[in-house]
Design a protein around this motif. Structure first.
Motif, PDB file in Angstrom:
ATOM      1  N   ASP A 179     -28.469 106.977  10.823  1.00 49.52           N
ATOM      2  CA  ASP A 179     -28.867 108.158  11.590  1.00 49.52           C
ATOM      3  C   ASP A 179     -29.110 109.349  10.673  1.00 49.52           C
ATOM      4  O   ASP A 179     -30.077 110.105  10.874  1.00 49.52           O
ATOM      5  N   GLU A 194     -39.278 109.335   2.810  1.00 43.54           N
ATOM      6  CA  GLU A 194     -39.130 107.956   3.287  1.00 43.54           C
ATOM      7  C   GLU A 194     -39.170 106.977   2.121  1.00 43.54           C
ATOM      8  O   GLU A 194     -38.364 106.043   2.043  1.00 43.54           O
ATOM      9  N   ARG A 211     -38.071 113.596   6.211  1.00 42.28           N
ATOM     10  CA  ARG A 211     -39.053 114.323   7.012  1.00 42.28           C
ATOM     11  C   ARG A 211     -40.482 114.190   6.500  1.00 42.28           C
ATOM     12  O   ARG A 211     -41.420 114.621   7.163  1.00 42.28           O
ATOM     13  N   ARG A 244     -39.924 107.765  12.585  1.00 38.15           N
ATOM     14  CA  ARG A 244     -38.508 107.394  12.532  1.00 38.15           C
ATOM     15  C   ARG A 244     -38.325 105.886  12.701  1.00 38.15           C
ATOM     16  O   ARG A 244     -37.583 105.251  11.956  1.00 38.15           O
ATOM     17  N   THR A 245     -39.016 105.306  13.690  1.00 39.85           N
ATOM     18  CA  THR A 245     -38.855 103.869  13.915  1.00 39.85           C
ATOM     19  C   THR A 245     -39.481 103.065  12.786  1.00 39.85           C
ATOM     20  O   THR A 245     -38.963 102.007  12.409  1.00 39.85           O
ATOM     21  N   LEU A 274     -32.492 108.760   8.746  1.00 36.82           N
ATOM     22  CA  LEU A 274     -33.645 108.918   9.633  1.00 36.82           C
ATOM     23  C   LEU A 274     -33.862 110.379  10.018  1.00 36.82           C
ATOM     24  O   LEU A 274     -34.995 110.801  10.266  1.00 36.82           O
ATOM     25  N   THR A 275     -32.794 111.155  10.066  1.00 39.13           N
ATOM     26  CA  THR A 275     -32.895 112.575  10.384  1.00 39.13           C
ATOM     27  C   THR A 275     -33.381 113.386   9.187  1.00 39.13           C
ATOM     28  O   THR A 275     -34.203 114.306   9.328  1.00 39.13           O
ATOM     29  N   GLU A 317     -37.033 103.090   9.923  1.00 35.20           N
ATOM     30  CA  GLU A 317     -35.919 102.179  10.208  1.00 35.20           C
ATOM     31  C   GLU A 317     -36.332 100.732   9.982  1.00 35.20           C
ATOM     32  O   GLU A 317     -35.567  99.932   9.416  1.00 35.20           O
TER      33      GLU A 317
END
Length: 243
Positions: free
Chosen positions: A189, A201, A196, A5-6, A192-193, A9
């Protein structure tokens, strides 16, 4: 240790920082106070074609969302631009920006003078949101990550270098600072959710890069338009402005 996730981002923020249109030569000249009145009006007129299609693309995104909560959240973006009633919203505020710069609102609303490259860029973005899934459509909106910064820069530039534009016309920019921060937080948000897998990505990053290209292409078209012979860019739009 960073998580997927990070890391995603970080990738998204890097695209928003490195490819955002604040680096485009036209925006650089705008913020340095180097645009002529005709150039600035040309940008306002053509950018309005993009502005008026924002609620259209947001309606397409809303239709892709599968919960009432998400649809309510995204519907607010449409209202931000269309307004809750006539005479409100971001589109109305952009029309007032045009008027503050000496452009008649009927001239903006007609769309007759929008250059072909701007039409193609905007159509490309709307069709992207129409045809792609929610992950990519929402990820493309993440240019909002950089929007508050460019709005603050633009307000300062307009007040400093373009005093012939009435200050009431800058309300659109002022409102978008807070709206952009809120919208980008919500959209980030979601992305990022929803992302998967590595393929998800990559699609999200590519969607944001595409949107950056849309905004860059729009400015290319505005920058390269013929200010002498092209339709509707006559300096007589605001005679005697002292510039």
């Amino acid at each position: 240790m960073s998580t997927p996730r990070t890391r995603l981002e970080e990738r998204l923020r890097a695209v928003a920082q490195e490819r955002y249109h604040d680096r485009h030569p036209f925006n650089v000249r705008m913020h340095a106070g180097e645009l002529t009145p005709a150039e600035l009006r040309r940008w306002i007129l053509n950018r309005f074609h993009y502005q008026r299609h924002i609620p259209v693309k947001d309606a397409l995104i809303t239709a892709k969302l599968d919960t009432s909560r998400l649809r309510r959240m995204w519907l607010r973006r449409i209202q931000d631009h269309d307004g809750a009633t006539e005479g409100e919203g971001g589109i109305e505020r952009w029309l007032r920006l045009g008027e503050a710069a000496g452009l008649d609102r009927d001239r903006l609303l007609s769309g007759a003078e929008v250059v072909p490259g701007v039409r193609l860029a905007v159509d490309g973005y709307v069709n992207f949101c129409r045809l792609r899934g929610p992950l990519e459509a929402v990820a493309a909106s993440l240019t909002e990550l950089s929007a508050p910064g460019i709005m603050l820069t633009r307000i300062d530039a307009f007040e400093r270098y373009y005093p012939w534009i009435e200050r009431e016309g800058l309300v659109y920019f002022r409102n978008r600072v807070g709206q952009g921060r809120r919208d980008s937080t919500e959209a980030l948000d979601l992305v990022l959710t929803w992302a998967r897998t590595p393929e998800d990505e990559d699609r999200a990053v590519a969607a944001l890069a595409f949107k950056c290209d849309v905004l860059w292409s729009l400015l290319d078209a505005v920058d390269h338009a013929d200010t002498k012979d092209g339709p509707g860019y006559d300096i007589r739009d605001n005679p005697g402005e002292g510039i």
